[in-house]
Design a protein around this motif. Structure first.
Motif, PDB file in Angstrom:
ATOM      1  N   TRP A  48       0.859  -1.194   0.000  1.00 13.04           N
ATOM      2  CA  TRP A  48       0.000   0.000   0.000  1.00 13.04           C
ATOM      3  C   TRP A  48       0.888   1.234   0.000  1.00 13.04           C
ATOM      4  O   TRP A  48       1.668   1.447   0.919  1.00 13.04           O
ATOM      5  CB  TRP A  48      -0.908  -0.015   1.227  1.00 13.04           C
ATOM      6  N   GLU A  49       0.752   2.066  -1.050  1.00  9.75           N
ATOM      7  CA  GLU A  49       1.569   3.279  -1.142  1.00  9.75           C
ATOM      8  C   GLU A  49       0.937   4.378  -0.301  1.00  9.75           C
ATOM      9  O   GLU A  49      -0.222   4.757  -0.520  1.00  9.75           O
ATOM     10  CB  GLU A  49       1.708   3.734  -2.592  1.00  9.75           C
ATOM     11  N   ILE A  50       1.695   4.885   0.654  1.00  5.51           N
ATOM     12  CA  ILE A  50       1.227   5.985   1.495  1.00  5.51           C
ATOM     13  C   ILE A  50       1.549   7.292   0.774  1.00  5.51           C
ATOM     14  O   ILE A  50       2.701   7.592   0.488  1.00  5.51           O
ATOM     15  CB  ILE A  50       1.907   5.941   2.872  1.00  5.51           C
ATOM     16  N   ASP A  51       0.514   8.057   0.497  1.00  7.89           N
ATOM     17  CA  ASP A  51       0.656   9.204  -0.412  1.00  7.89           C
ATOM     18  C   ASP A  51       1.133  10.451   0.336  1.00  7.89           C
ATOM     19  O   ASP A  51       0.409  11.436   0.468  1.00  7.89           O
ATOM     20  CB  ASP A  51      -0.692   9.458  -1.106  1.00  7.89           C
ATOM     21  N   PHE A  52       2.401  10.417   0.811  1.00  7.08           N
ATOM     22  CA  PHE A  52       2.945  11.561   1.539  1.00  7.08           C
ATOM     23  C   PHE A  52       3.056  12.803   0.652  1.00  7.08           C
ATOM     24  O   PHE A  52       2.814  13.924   1.105  1.00  7.08           O
ATOM     25  CB  PHE A  52       4.339  11.217   2.097  1.00  7.08           C
ATOM     26  N   PHE A  53       3.422  12.620  -0.601  1.00  6.32           N
ATOM     27  CA  PHE A  53       3.742  13.764  -1.460  1.00  6.32           C
ATOM     28  C   PHE A  53       2.668  14.027  -2.531  1.00  6.32           C
ATOM     29  O   PHE A  53       2.894  14.761  -3.475  1.00  6.32           O
ATOM     30  CB  PHE A  53       5.109  13.544  -2.114  1.00  6.32           C
ATOM     31  N   GLY A  54       1.504  13.407  -2.377  1.00  2.00           N
ATOM     32  CA  GLY A  54       0.354  13.752  -3.209  1.00  2.00           C
ATOM     33  C   GLY A  54       0.351  13.193  -4.613  1.00  2.00           C
ATOM     34  O   GLY A  54      -0.460  13.630  -5.434  1.00  2.00           O
ATOM     35  N   ARG A  55       1.212  12.228  -4.929  1.00  3.75           N
ATOM     36  CA  ARG A  55       1.234  11.690  -6.296  1.00  3.75           C
ATOM     37  C   ARG A  55      -0.102  11.031  -6.656  1.00  3.75           C
ATOM     38  O   ARG A  55      -0.659  11.286  -7.731  1.00  3.75           O
ATOM     39  CB  ARG A  55       2.366  10.677  -6.445  1.00  3.75           C
ATOM     40  N   LEU A  56      -0.595  10.201  -5.741  1.00  3.31           N
ATOM     41  CA  LEU A  56      -1.845   9.494  -6.031  1.00  3.31           C
ATOM     42  C   LEU A  56      -3.027  10.456  -6.076  1.00  3.31           C
ATOM     43  O   LEU A  56      -3.943  10.292  -6.891  1.00  3.31           O
ATOM     44  CB  LEU A  56      -2.084   8.411  -4.982  1.00  3.31           C
ATOM     45  N   ARG A  57      -3.010  11.468  -5.212  1.00  2.00           N
ATOM     46  CA  ARG A  57      -4.108  12.434  -5.240  1.00  2.00           C
ATOM     47  C   ARG A  57      -4.075  13.280  -6.507  1.00  2.00           C
ATOM     48  O   ARG A  57      -5.112  13.669  -7.033  1.00  2.00           O
ATOM     49  CB  ARG A  57      -4.052  13.314  -3.988  1.00  2.00           C
ATOM     50  N   SER A  58      -2.890  13.558  -6.997  1.00  2.00           N
ATOM     51  CA  SER A  58      -2.789  14.273  -8.275  1.00  2.00           C
ATOM     52  C   SER A  58      -3.357  13.422  -9.410  1.00  2.00           C
ATOM     53  O   SER A  58      -4.084  13.921 -10.284  1.00  2.00           O
ATOM     54  CB  SER A  58      -1.329  14.634  -8.568  1.00  2.00           C
ATOM     55  N   LEU A  59      -3.033  12.128  -9.377  1.00  2.00           N
ATOM     56  CA  LEU A  59      -3.578  11.227 -10.400  1.00  2.00           C
ATOM     57  C   LEU A  59      -5.094  11.107 -10.266  1.00  2.00           C
ATOM     58  O   LEU A  59      -5.806  10.992 -11.277  1.00  2.00           O
ATOM     59  CB  LEU A  59      -2.926   9.853 -10.288  1.00  2.00           C
ATOM     60  N   LYS A  60      -5.583  11.164  -9.013  1.00  2.00           N
ATOM     61  CA  LYS A  60      -7.038  11.117  -8.818  1.00  2.00           C
ATOM     62  C   LYS A  60      -7.697  12.364  -9.398  1.00  2.00           C
ATOM     63  O   LYS A  60      -8.735  12.277 -10.074  1.00  2.00           O
ATOM     64  CB  LYS A  60      -7.353  11.000  -7.325  1.00  2.00           C
ATOM     65  N   ARG A  61      -7.100  13.520  -9.152  1.00  2.00           N
ATOM     66  CA  ARG A  61      -7.657  14.761  -9.715  1.00  2.00           C
ATOM     67  C   ARG A  61      -7.592  14.737 -11.244  1.00  2.00           C
ATOM     68  O   ARG A  61      -8.515  15.203 -11.912  1.00  2.00           O
ATOM     69  CB  ARG A  61      -6.908  15.965  -9.157  1.00  2.00           C
ATOM     70  N   GLN A  62      -6.528  14.202 -11.777  1.00  2.00           N
ATOM     71  CA  GLN A  62      -6.426  14.100 -13.228  1.00  2.00           C
ATOM     72  C   GLN A  62      -7.534  13.208 -13.785  1.00  2.00           C
ATOM     73  O   GLN A  62      -8.168  13.536 -14.793  1.00  2.00           O
ATOM     74  CB  GLN A  62      -5.061  13.530 -13.618  1.00  2.00           C
ATOM     75  N   ALA A  63      -7.782  12.075 -13.119  1.00  2.00           N
ATOM     76  CA  ALA A  63      -8.845  11.176 -13.573  1.00  2.00           C
ATOM     77  C   ALA A  63     -10.212  11.849 -13.471  1.00  2.00           C
ATOM     78  O   ALA A  63     -11.071  11.681 -14.348  1.00  2.00           O
ATOM     79  CB  ALA A  63      -8.823   9.887 -12.751  1.00  2.00           C
ATOM     80  N   MET A  64     -10.427  12.611 -12.393  1.00  2.00           N
ATOM     81  CA  MET A  64     -11.697  13.324 -12.239  1.00  2.00           C
ATOM     82  C   MET A  64     -11.894  14.349 -13.353  1.00  2.00           C
ATOM     83  O   MET A  64     -12.979  14.449 -13.942  1.00  2.00           O
ATOM     84  CB  MET A  64     -11.746  14.014 -10.873  1.00  2.00           C
ATOM     85  N   GLU A  65     -10.850  15.119 -13.664  1.00  2.00           N
ATOM     86  CA  GLU A  65     -10.960  16.127 -14.723  1.00  2.00           C
ATOM     87  C   GLU A  65     -11.171  15.469 -16.086  1.00  2.00           C
ATOM     88  O   GLU A  65     -11.928  15.989 -16.924  1.00  2.00           O
ATOM     89  CB  GLU A  65      -9.715  17.010 -14.742  1.00  2.00           C
ATOM     90  N   ASN A  66     -10.539  14.341 -16.322  1.00  2.00           N
ATOM     91  CA  ASN A  66     -10.764  13.623 -17.584  1.00  2.00           C
ATOM     92  C   ASN A  66     -12.202  13.137 -17.689  1.00  2.00           C
ATOM     93  O   ASN A  66     -12.810  13.168 -18.760  1.00  2.00           O
ATOM     94  CB  ASN A  66      -9.803  12.436 -17.691  1.00  2.00           C
ATOM     95  N   TYR A  67     -12.743  12.697 -16.560  1.00  2.00           N
ATOM     96  CA  TYR A  67     -14.144  12.270 -16.525  1.00  2.00           C
ATOM     97  C   TYR A  67     -15.075  13.442 -16.830  1.00  2.00           C
ATOM     98  O   TYR A  67     -16.006  13.327 -17.640  1.00  2.00           O
ATOM     99  CB  TYR A  67     -14.448  11.659 -15.169  1.00  2.00           C
ATOM    100  N   LEU A  68     -14.823  14.585 -16.185  1.00  2.00           N
ATOM    101  CA  LEU A  68     -15.661  15.758 -16.425  1.00  2.00           C
ATOM    102  C   LEU A  68     -15.523  16.265 -17.857  1.00  2.00           C
ATOM    103  O   LEU A  68     -16.492  16.733 -18.461  1.00  2.00           O
ATOM    104  CB  LEU A  68     -15.292  16.865 -15.431  1.00  2.00           C
TER     105      LEU A  68
END
Length: 477
Positions: free
Chosen positions: A147-167
């Motif tokens: 399990w990657e612990i997202d200290f530096f926001g990499r996964l959250r950035s990818l989540k935001r990217q996926a959300m924007e692609n969806y929108l």
């Protein structure tokens, strides 16, 4: 011991919730267009009919904005409303667009799920015999792996990217729907226009046939020359060629309409209006260019793509920092199944790992450069989309005003040509004018009628275009 373990869990939870983000601060680029649409003579009709159809009067309540008007309110023809609804229910392109939205929504959920640990349970029972001895072992455990612990926001950035692609995909679906509505309306108007031209041509063929028959009889009696007969025959042949052309056009228009509907044209449609009926569409206002930024789906789509590229930069930046993963499990282990859950059989494992990039031959730097360049491309695409939208609205606005004057002039042209034809026919029968003058009047009337039908179609189709380019036609979200 339990207190220390709880403190560790709380520390990890706080790290997850308060981890930094490396996304650049997003600011919407300034719109590279004027703050108002162009004004001038070309945008103001001089016709009296323009008061209700082209430029709204300043003394009356301004019409609603195109983007705020549902398509059922704009298209007032019940027959056209029925056709549009059939297309929305059956068109395959719109169906594909909706499925693409569902796909990107699922991709977003996959990306979001990576933020939380994936917990699984496992159990095993092993019995083996070797050297005459039978042994057995059993275990059961619950835990998470890598399990990657997202200290530096990499996964959250990818989540935001996926959300924007969806929108962005959802905005593309809205754009597809608006384009479909406009296409149905335009194809329907084209069909009505060609049916009008077909009727005009059929009447012209009948008139030319009658003229030819009369001229031939007069020539046989010796009161007309063979030249008059030949000229009448040429006119008849030309109008017959046009008749075949418009019959083909009407058939092809029907086929085009069926294709965009995705279903056959029903037989129980409401009665059709005349295609140049000014009451077919509601009057709409344009507003100001800044409204397009949030009302036109293609601009909304371009901005979401830009935001996705912005989030991708954050993910690329985070790749320079350590990557922390956790593998942990807790359970029980025993040599016999019956004592698996008894005291003293507990087992646990806790294995955090850290991966620090030291030398990657410039790979991370190149990835960041790519992400930065992609954002610059999206900025240019976003600005270009705004400029295209501004141009389309401005062109539609000037067409709305000038087509009013043009169609009014065409109607005067038809009325004048009809008087010319009636007068020339009477003078020819009285022997005052030549057959050539009468034939010219006949051709002039036919040309004027064709021009009126063509320009009326252009005027009505432009109203549909204006509604489309203003972002109208979308109901719901």
């Amino acid at each position: 011991m339990r207190l220390k373990l709880s403190a560790c869990v709380v520390a990890f939870a706080v790290a997850m919730l308060t981890g930094c983000t490396l996304d650049p601060h997003y600011e919407r680029p300034a719109a590279p267009v004027a703050v108002a649409y162009p004004k001038g003579e070309a945008y103001e009709s001089t016709s009296a009919a323009a008061a209700s159809t082209a430029t709204p009067s300043t003394t009356t309540t301004p019409p609603p904005l195109g983007a705020d008007m549902a398509w059922r309110s704009f298209f007032r023809d019940e027959r056209l409303q029925r056709l549009i609804q059939i297309a929305l229910d059956n068109n395959r392109d719109l169906r594909v667009a909706a499925l693409n939205v569902a796909e990107y929504e699922a991709q977003y959920r996959i990306t979001r799920a990576v933020l939380a640990p994936s917990i699984s349970a496992s159990g095993s029972l092993t019995r083996e015999r070797a050297s005459g001895v039978t042994t057995s072992s059993s275990d059961a455990s619950v835990g998470t792996t890598s399990w990657e612990i997202d200290f530096f926001g990499r996964l959250r950035s990818l989540k935001r990217q996926a959300m924007e692609n969806y929108l962005a995909t959802d905005a593309s679906r809205q754009s597809t729907q608006i384009s479909l509505i406009a296409t149905v309306a335009t194809d329907y108007l084209t069909l009505l226009s060609d049916e009008r031209l077909l009727q005009i041509t059929e009447d012209t063929v009948k008139a030319d046939q009658s003229t030819y028959d009369v001229t031939k009889r007069i020539q046989e009696l010796g009161n007309s020359s063979m030249l008059d007969v030949q000229q009448a025959q040429n006119s008849l042949a030309s109008s017959k060629a046009s008749l075949a052309s418009y019959r083909r056009a009407v058939a092809q228009d029907r086929n085009n309409l069926i294709a965009v509907l995705g279903a056959p044209i029903p037989d129980d449609l409401p009665p059709a209006r005349e295609f140049d009926d000014e009451s077919m569409f509601a009057d709409i206002g344009a507003g100001v260019p800044s409204l397009l930024l949030t009302r036109r789906p293609d601009i909304v789509q371009a901005e979401h793509a830009l935001k996705a590229a912005n989030a991708n930069i954050g993910a690329a930046r985070a790749a320079f920092f350590p990557k922390i993963e956790l593998t942990a499990s807790a359970g029980t282990s025993s040599s016999t199944l019956s004592s698996l859950f008894k005291a003293g059989t507990g087992a646990w494992a806790f294995a955090p790992s850290v991966s620090v990039p030291i030398f990657d031959y410039g790979s991370n730097k190149a990835s960041l450069d790519v992400a930065t360049i992609e954002k610059q491309i999206e900025v240019a695409d976003y600005e270009s989309t705004i400029q295209t939208a501004f141009k389309e609205v401005a062109n539609a606005l000037t067409a709305r005003a000038t087509y009013v004057d043009q169609v009014e002039a065409d109607r005067d042209y038809v009325a004048s040509s009809h008087r010319y034809y009636t007068l020339a026919q009477a003078r020819y029968k009285a022997g005052t004018d030549s057959f050539l003058t009468f034939l010219d009047a006949q051709r002039t009337l036919y040309t004027a009628q064709q021009q009126l039908a063509s320009d009326s179609l252009s005027r009505q189709a432009n109203l549909v275009t204006l509604y489309k380019v203003l972002g109208g036609g979308w109901e719901g979200s």
